[in-house]
Design an enzyme around this catalytic site. Structure first.
Site, short mmCIF file in Angstrom:
data_model
loop_
_atom_site.label_atom_id
_atom_site.label_comp_id
_atom_site.label_asym_id
_atom_site.label_seq_id
_atom_site.Cartn_x
_atom_site.Cartn_y
_atom_site.Cartn_z
N LYS A 1 0.84 -1.21 0.00
CA LYS A 1 0.00 0.00 0.00
C LYS A 1 0.88 1.26 0.00
O LYS A 1 0.69 2.15 -0.82
CB LYS A 1 -0.89 0.01 1.25
N ASN A 2 1.84 1.31 0.93
CA ASN A 2 2.57 2.56 1.10
C ASN A 2 3.62 2.80 0.01
O ASN A 2 4.21 3.88 -0.06
CB ASN A 2 3.19 2.63 2.50
N ARG B 1 -4.86 10.89 3.99
CA ARG B 1 -3.82 11.91 4.14
C ARG B 1 -2.78 11.85 3.03
O ARG B 1 -2.19 12.86 2.66
CB ARG B 1 -3.07 11.72 5.46
N CYS C 1 -4.93 13.05 12.84
CA CYS C 1 -5.66 11.80 12.68
C CYS C 1 -5.52 10.98 13.96
O CYS C 1 -4.89 11.43 14.91
CB CYS C 1 -5.20 11.03 11.46
N ARG D 1 0.42 14.78 13.10
CA ARG D 1 0.96 14.55 11.76
C ARG D 1 1.04 15.81 10.88
O ARG D 1 0.38 15.91 9.85
CB ARG D 1 0.17 13.44 11.05
N ASP E 1 4.55 0.54 12.18
CA ASP E 1 3.38 -0.16 11.63
C ASP E 1 3.29 -1.63 12.09
O ASP E 1 2.31 -2.31 11.77
CB ASP E 1 3.40 -0.10 10.09
N ILE F 1 7.51 7.28 16.94
CA ILE F 1 7.17 7.95 15.68
C ILE F 1 5.90 8.79 15.81
O ILE F 1 5.87 9.96 15.41
CB ILE F 1 7.00 6.91 14.53
N ARG G 1 -8.60 -0.26 4.35
CA ARG G 1 -7.66 0.69 3.75
C ARG G 1 -6.33 0.02 3.46
O ARG G 1 -5.59 0.49 2.60
CB ARG G 1 -7.42 1.85 4.71
N1 EPU Z 1 6.47 14.90 10.73
C1 EPU Z 1 6.64 16.23 11.01
N2 EPU Z 1 6.58 17.13 9.96
C2 EPU Z 1 6.37 16.71 8.67
C3 EPU Z 1 6.21 15.35 8.41
C4 EPU Z 1 6.28 14.45 9.46
O1 EPU Z 1 6.82 16.64 12.16
O2 EPU Z 1 6.33 17.58 7.78
C5 EPU Z 1 6.52 13.93 11.85
C6 EPU Z 1 5.20 13.17 12.04
O3 EPU Z 1 4.28 13.91 12.80
C7 EPU Z 1 5.66 11.90 12.72
C8 EPU Z 1 7.04 11.67 12.08
O4 EPU Z 1 7.42 12.90 11.50
O5 EPU Z 1 5.80 12.13 14.10
C9 EPU Z 1 7.08 10.61 11.02
O6 EPU Z 1 6.00 10.78 10.13
P1 EPU Z 1 6.09 10.41 8.59
O7 EPU Z 1 5.98 11.68 7.80
O8 EPU Z 1 7.27 9.55 8.34
O9 EPU Z 1 4.78 9.54 8.40
P2 EPU Z 1 3.88 9.52 7.10
O10 EPU Z 1 4.75 9.71 5.93
O11 EPU Z 1 2.72 10.42 7.29
C10 EPU Z 1 4.10 6.97 6.52
C11 EPU Z 1 3.15 5.82 6.31
C12 EPU Z 1 2.60 5.40 7.66
C13 EPU Z 1 3.78 4.98 8.54
C14 EPU Z 1 4.78 6.14 8.67
C15 EPU Z 1 6.02 5.81 9.46
C16 EPU Z 1 2.29 6.22 4.09
C17 EPU Z 1 1.15 6.60 3.22
N3 EPU Z 1 2.09 6.26 5.41
O12 EPU Z 1 3.35 8.01 7.12
O13 EPU Z 1 1.75 4.27 7.42
O14 EPU Z 1 3.32 4.62 9.82
O15 EPU Z 1 5.19 6.58 7.36
O16 EPU Z 1 6.68 4.75 8.87
O17 EPU Z 1 3.34 5.86 3.59
C18 EPU Z 1 -0.02 2.82 7.84
O18 EPU Z 1 0.23 2.26 6.77
O19 EPU Z 1 -0.84 2.34 8.69
C19 EPU Z 1 0.62 4.09 8.16
C20 EPU Z 1 0.16 4.94 9.08
#
Ligand code: EPU
Length: 419
Positions: free
Chosen positions: A22-23, A93, A117, A122, A306, A328, A398
């Protein structure tokens, strides 16, 4: 609203074929916006988030077609709308991932700002700040990110903390920028690697793939190619966790074991026998003692957030005490209160769960709060005495393709009540 009912049978056994990730699929679908000719994607999982991504693309004028093998052809040669509306972004998102490609190719994008969320606030500040460094003008008006730019310019960007979709968005912005972009402290997750390989296959010039510094030499344009999405490491880990909690043996097929190194180490630590081939992993927990493990979630290659909820269930059933620290997301223990209702002994203090293993769990009606939390409730239901009913099952849809069928194939009784 659909519910999943799990009748405990105690054991599971057999093979589960793992779907596409998915990701990885979500950013790759959005990256198709960069291509001037059609892309054909294979191994894209059939999931609600994929459908939403296709709706986002279609709302912009992208042509999407499926062939008889369920490959998806995506033609973004004629984009008419450069906007991702609130109605779509609020349900997923990852829609924020259109920002980089739209800005890079068309110099304009209007994308609804995702809210918080269930698992945390996030923010997307690093996506925005990175694009500003590449020369974009970005305003937030009425809940929308409004971005404009001439051709983006290469920049030196350091992300803190490590962000998966932030790295992906900036990578997609950088591939068409003028000059060289350095993305430092970049995420190294296999899904980021897959996106980078896809972009390079389309003509991008990215080096340092899989390391924490990505170097991107901007090119003028990208062309569509056929591309196969990597397997879903978290789906694989979840079915292997089912073998552990039920003290059974399960093999996941069509996987890449190298993506799960940290997780497989923890399966061994809890007492499982783990064996791998080039594209399968077997976890055998039959007649073995379940031991608790302490773990801390961290960016790849360390233990993934995850898989945290699934290991919480393992520890809840192991003989002894353990801690799980979530670094995280600030609010990713929503499943704990539901597991306590099933008889688990868990106390959360700050970002750490303190777990005392219990002899068994009891079935109960429970509420899914996010995707991986839902997976943990199903795992708990597999061993709990009596029936477990997981409400709000849309979270599961999802991220887990054909979940009832796959569990059924390994002998678990998981079925859906619709309505
Ligand atoms: N963060 C910031 N600022 C930003 C971006 C992120 O402070 O501009 C913080 C977030 O709040 C969090 C940390 O950085 O505390 C890491 O967040 P990240 O951006 O890596 O998460 P994401 O990209 O929103 C993806 C996956 C998630 C997975 C995380 C961590 C996708 C679509 N989603 O989320 O997947 O948990 O990376 O590996 O790729 C899931 O599949 O259930 C899921 C939530």
């Amino acid at each position: 609203m659909d519910k999943l009912v799990i009748d405990s049978r105690g054991h599971v056994h057999g093979d589960v074929e793992i779907s596409g990730s998915k990701n990885a699929a979500l950013p790759i679908l959005m990256a198709c916006l960069l291509a001037e000719t059609p892309v054909t994607l294979s191994n894209v999982p059939h999931l609600k988030d994929v459908t939403t991504s296709i709706q986002v693309l279609a709302s912009m004028g992208v042509q999407v077609m499926f062939d008889e093998h369920l490959n998806i052809e995506i033609d973004a040669s004629n984009i008419t709308v450069k906007e991702a509306a609130y109605e779509l972004v609020k349900t997923m998102r990852a829609s924020i991932l259109v920002l980089g490609p739209l800005l890079a190719r068309f110099g304009e994008a209007k994308v609804s700002l995702p809210g918080g969320c269930a698992i945390g606030s996030r923010p997307v500040n690093m996506h925005i700040e990175g694009m500003q460094k590449m020369g974009a003008k970005i305003d937030v008006e009425q809940g929308y990110i409004i971005a404009t730019a001439g051709r983006l310019k290469g920049a030196d960007i350091t992300m803190e903390p490590v962000t998966v979709t932030g790295t992906e968005n900036l990578l997609m912005a950088a591939v068409l920028a003028e000059g060289t972009t350095y993305l430092r402290n970049a995420a190294r997750e296999p899904e980021v690697v897959d996106l980078a390989e896809f972009l390079n296959a389309m003509g991008a010039k990215i080096s340092g793939i899989g390391t924490s510094t990505l170097v991107v030499d901007g090119v003028e344009s990208l062309k569509g190619v056929p591309y196969r999405v990597i397997p879903d490491r978290i789906e694989a880990g979840t079915y292997l966790a089912a073998a552990v909690v039920t003290q059974s043996k399960v093999t996941v097929t069509k996987v890449d074991p190298s993506h799960l190194t940290a997780v497989l180490e923890k399966f061994e630590e809890v007492g499982a026998l783990v064996t791998t081939t080039a594209d399968t992993i077997t976890v055998d927990m039959r007649d073995r003692e379940l031991k608790p493990v302490n773990l801390i979630t961290d960016p790849y290659p360390l233990f993934p957030t995850d898989m945290q909820a699934q290991f919480l269930v393992i520890n809840a059933l192991a003989d002894g005490e353990s801690t799980i620290q979530e670094t995280i997301f600030e609010n990713r223990f929503m499943h704990v209160s539901e597991l306590i209702r099933m008889g688990a002994d868990i106390r959360v203090e700050g970002n750490t769960a303190h777990i005392k293993g219990v002899k068994g769990l009891k079935g109960a009606p429970v509420m899914a709060t996010d995707l991986r939390a839902s997976a943990s409730l199903i795992l708990a239901g597999l061993v709990a005495e009596g029936e477990t009913v997981v409400n709000r099952v849309y979270h599961i849809d999802r991220g887990y393709e054909l979940i009832e069928e796959k569990f059924h194939k390994i002998g678990a009784h998981v079925y859906r009540l619709t309505g």
